[in-house]
Design a protein around this motif. Structure first.
Motif, PDB file in Angstrom:
ATOM      1  N   ARG A  86      -7.838  14.215  -4.068  1.00 56.54           N
ATOM      2  CA  ARG A  86      -7.049  13.649  -2.974  1.00 56.54           C
ATOM      3  C   ARG A  86      -6.206  14.710  -2.279  1.00 56.54           C
ATOM      4  O   ARG A  86      -5.780  14.516  -1.155  1.00 56.54           O
ATOM      5  CB  ARG A  86      -6.149  12.534  -3.487  1.00 56.54           C
ATOM      6  CG  ARG A  86      -6.958  11.351  -3.988  1.00 56.54           C
ATOM      7  CD  ARG A  86      -6.094  10.203  -4.242  1.00 56.54           C
ATOM      8  NE  ARG A  86      -6.137   9.347  -3.067  1.00 56.54           N
ATOM      9  CZ  ARG A  86      -5.493   8.222  -2.977  1.00 56.54           C
ATOM     10  NH1 ARG A  86      -4.718   7.828  -3.941  1.00 56.54           N
ATOM     11  NH2 ARG A  86      -5.587   7.490  -1.892  1.00 56.54           N
ATOM     12  N   GLN A 105     -15.683   1.447  -7.921  1.00 49.89           N
ATOM     13  CA  GLN A 105     -16.016   2.831  -7.587  1.00 49.89           C
ATOM     14  C   GLN A 105     -16.896   2.831  -6.351  1.00 49.89           C
ATOM     15  O   GLN A 105     -17.818   2.033  -6.235  1.00 49.89           O
ATOM     16  CB  GLN A 105     -16.777   3.491  -8.737  1.00 49.89           C
ATOM     17  CG  GLN A 105     -15.959   3.681  -9.979  1.00 49.89           C
ATOM     18  CD  GLN A 105     -16.770   4.262 -11.112  1.00 49.89           C
ATOM     19  OE1 GLN A 105     -17.834   3.754 -11.434  1.00 49.89           O
ATOM     20  NE2 GLN A 105     -16.269   5.325 -11.708  1.00 49.89           N
ATOM     21  N   GLN A 144     -16.133   8.662  -5.566  1.00 52.58           N
ATOM     22  CA  GLN A 144     -15.593   8.239  -6.854  1.00 52.58           C
ATOM     23  C   GLN A 144     -16.700   8.168  -7.906  1.00 52.58           C
ATOM     24  O   GLN A 144     -16.470   8.486  -9.072  1.00 52.58           O
ATOM     25  CB  GLN A 144     -14.903   6.882  -6.725  1.00 52.58           C
ATOM     26  CG  GLN A 144     -13.614   6.937  -5.957  1.00 52.58           C
ATOM     27  CD  GLN A 144     -12.977   5.570  -5.794  1.00 52.58           C
ATOM     28  OE1 GLN A 144     -13.637   4.544  -5.881  1.00 52.58           O
ATOM     29  NE2 GLN A 144     -11.672   5.570  -5.567  1.00 52.58           N
ATOM     30  N   SER A 180     -14.249   8.836 -11.009  1.00 51.46           N
ATOM     31  CA  SER A 180     -12.934   8.251 -10.813  1.00 51.46           C
ATOM     32  C   SER A 180     -13.148   6.859 -10.226  1.00 51.46           C
ATOM     33  O   SER A 180     -14.279   6.445 -10.003  1.00 51.46           O
ATOM     34  CB  SER A 180     -12.088   9.110  -9.885  1.00 51.46           C
ATOM     35  OG  SER A 180     -12.660   9.148  -8.597  1.00 51.46           O
ATOM     36  N   ASP A 189     -10.919   2.965  -8.659  1.00 49.72           N
ATOM     37  CA  ASP A 189      -9.744   2.124  -8.525  1.00 49.72           C
ATOM     38  C   ASP A 189      -9.761   1.118  -9.666  1.00 49.72           C
ATOM     39  O   ASP A 189     -10.721   0.358  -9.811  1.00 49.72           O
ATOM     40  CB  ASP A 189      -9.745   1.392  -7.190  1.00 49.72           C
ATOM     41  CG  ASP A 189      -9.725   2.340  -6.001  1.00 49.72           C
ATOM     42  OD1 ASP A 189      -9.194   3.452  -6.152  1.00 49.72           O
ATOM     43  OD2 ASP A 189     -10.226   1.961  -4.930  1.00 49.72           O
ATOM     44  N   ARG A 238      -4.902   3.457  -7.929  1.00 47.03           N
ATOM     45  CA  ARG A 238      -5.834   4.051  -6.959  1.00 47.03           C
ATOM     46  C   ARG A 238      -6.393   5.387  -7.426  1.00 47.03           C
ATOM     47  O   ARG A 238      -5.646   6.267  -7.820  1.00 47.03           O
ATOM     48  CB  ARG A 238      -5.146   4.245  -5.613  1.00 47.03           C
ATOM     49  CG  ARG A 238      -4.747   2.960  -4.965  1.00 47.03           C
ATOM     50  CD  ARG A 238      -4.275   3.178  -3.540  1.00 47.03           C
ATOM     51  NE  ARG A 238      -3.741   1.967  -2.982  1.00 47.03           N
ATOM     52  CZ  ARG A 238      -4.485   1.009  -2.435  1.00 47.03           C
ATOM     53  NH1 ARG A 238      -5.781   1.148  -2.400  1.00 47.03           N
ATOM     54  NH2 ARG A 238      -3.926  -0.078  -1.943  1.00 47.03           N
ATOM     55  N   ASP A 239      -7.716   5.485  -7.355  1.00 50.13           N
ATOM     56  CA  ASP A 239      -8.452   6.728  -7.566  1.00 50.13           C
ATOM     57  C   ASP A 239      -8.068   7.433  -8.869  1.00 50.13           C
ATOM     58  O   ASP A 239      -7.749   8.609  -8.888  1.00 50.13           O
ATOM     59  CB  ASP A 239      -8.249   7.655  -6.366  1.00 50.13           C
ATOM     60  CG  ASP A 239      -9.431   8.579  -6.180  1.00 50.13           C
ATOM     61  OD1 ASP A 239     -10.475   8.354  -6.822  1.00 50.13           O
ATOM     62  OD2 ASP A 239      -9.320   9.538  -5.396  1.00 50.13           O
TER      63      ASP A 239
END
Length: 185
Positions: free
Chosen positions: A27, A115, A119, A124, A126, A140-141
């Protein structure tokens, strides 16, 4: 320390932090990639203009772009924390106003993972935690989203099982006190 004693007389194990998380580091990849581009463009622009006011205008624009596209995302990323302990999930967010949300595992909740896009590639996702009372809380993420989901489910099951076991023990004990004496007389 062996633990504290609660009101039922049972010994409680002290709360332990299992993991502290932030949103996935990708991010802040683009903001960190943009920083040298903005600095380089500002340097080139400052040396190509003729007037002093133009140099200040280029530098002011560069500072504004750095604040908007680098500093704000970095501070937002640094101020978002997810802490998973043996008793609760703590979510902390906010730059100017801090928001802290705590959810006890013993209350029970549903955990889901969503995902999409990158992601899936970075594993990774949510993590949606639904308590049934309000709207779902979203982490988040989160890196290793499936592992976080599994840990939350295991902790909730272990916490709920110990609370349920204590309630079953309390319900199985015969009532004591004045109610029993009143019935006999």
């Amino acid at each position: 320390m062996t633990g504290s004693v609660d009101t039922t007389g049972a010994t409680r194990v002290p709360e332990q932090v299992i993991v502290r998380l932030r949103p996935h580091a990708r991010r802040v990849f683009m903001p960190n990639l943009l920083l040298p581009v903005i600095v380089g463009a500002a340097s080139w622009g400052a040396f190509t203009v003729d007037e002093l006011w133009q140099v200040f205008a280029v530098l002011a624009a560069a500072v504004g772009l750095i604040l908007l596209f680098w500093a704000v995302p970095m501070v937002r990323w640094l101020n978002t924390r997810y802490t998973l302990t043996t008793r609760r999930l703590i979510i902390q967010r906010g730059i100017l106003a801090r928001h802290r949300h705590e959810m006890l595992h013993s209350r029970g909740y549903d955990v889901a993972v969503r995902q999409a896009g990158l992601q899936l590639l970075f594993r990774s996702g949510d993590v949606l935690v639904n308590t049934g009372l309000d709207r779902p809380v979203m982490l988040r993420d989160v890196p290793s989203a499936r592992l976080v989901q599994q840990a939350l489910s295991d902790l909730m099951e272990a916490s709920t099982s110990s609370v349920a076991a204590q309630r079953r023990r309390d319900a199985a004990e015969p009532p004591t006190g004045s109610l029993r004496r009143d019935r006999e007389s």
